[in-house]
Design an enzyme around this catalytic site. Sequence first.
Site, mmCIF file in Angstrom:
data_model
loop_
_atom_site.group_PDB
_atom_site.id
_atom_site.type_symbol
_atom_site.label_atom_id
_atom_site.label_comp_id
_atom_site.label_asym_id
_atom_site.label_seq_id
_atom_site.Cartn_x
_atom_site.Cartn_y
_atom_site.Cartn_z
ATOM 1 N N ASP A 42 42.281 51.112 41.400
ATOM 2 C CA ASP A 42 41.827 49.863 42.241
ATOM 3 C C ASP A 42 41.522 50.402 43.604
ATOM 4 O O ASP A 42 42.166 50.748 44.584
ATOM 5 C CB ASP A 42 42.696 48.840 42.134
ATOM 6 N N GLY A 149 41.817 41.573 43.800
ATOM 7 C CA GLY A 149 42.517 41.899 45.273
ATOM 8 C C GLY A 149 44.047 42.193 45.116
ATOM 9 O O GLY A 149 44.539 42.997 46.037
ATOM 10 N N ASP A 183 40.960 43.055 33.095
ATOM 11 C CA ASP A 183 41.796 43.595 34.406
ATOM 12 C C ASP A 183 42.471 42.560 35.184
ATOM 13 O O ASP A 183 41.966 41.437 35.609
ATOM 14 C CB ASP A 183 40.805 44.296 35.242
#
Length: 228
Positions: A42, A149, A183
Amino acid sequence: MSVRCATEQGLLAPSMMCVNYRSLEKELELMENLGIPYLHMDVMDGQFVPNFTLGPDFMKCVSKMCNIPLDIHMMVMNPERHLHAFPIKEGDIVSIHYESTVHVQRVLQQVKELGAKAYIALNPATPLNVLDYLYDIIDGVLIMTVNPGFAGQKLVPATLEKIAQCREYLDAKGRTDVLIEVDGNVSVENAKKMRAHGADIFVGGTSGMFTGGAIDPEKCKLLAEAVR
Ligand code: DX5
Ligand code: ZN
């Protein structure tokens, strides 16, 4: 519900932002022994998402310690400006967010020119018709099942149906080969539903593969069973 999948069985990709950095080498060895096919990296720039995570140096360090292909999730604005900085190689996946650049088609082409598989990543609210002029060049679709995030968030319920609609869309366009990756909040319970809706690759984080910052072999086995 049971939708056709592009893969014989689901594939697990541990989210490396959840890994225990103090025992990285041991974690990677464990992942190799578990037969993990991809390491989900990520990448966050504090602009596309309000967080910062993994960068090129971390990936270069990981690639020196193990041979598992990288699954690079670019949560960065204007990724076309940054691809060159990353150790992208043949066999890797690079996911580009549709929402992150006006040059989506060009940057997906750049990924392919680097020899990697080009995936388009879609935030929960982004409709599938954005694929209308991209389905011909993509190798996969990364469907965000949480808002990107942060780890530890809850599934956005509408994204389950979106997985099935995406499979239907791709098959109708003759792209039965294109994989769907999911995800966010991939727990055993959610993974079963995601697989039944057509998901192929599962990004495992705190919900499904890690405990206390370390990869949890028991959790991984349960998750692998859930997406068989
Ligand atoms: C969110 C990340 C996810 C996350 C998954 O932006 O892309 O990969 O780390 O972790 P959990 O399972 O905690 O949602
Ligand atoms: Zn991710």
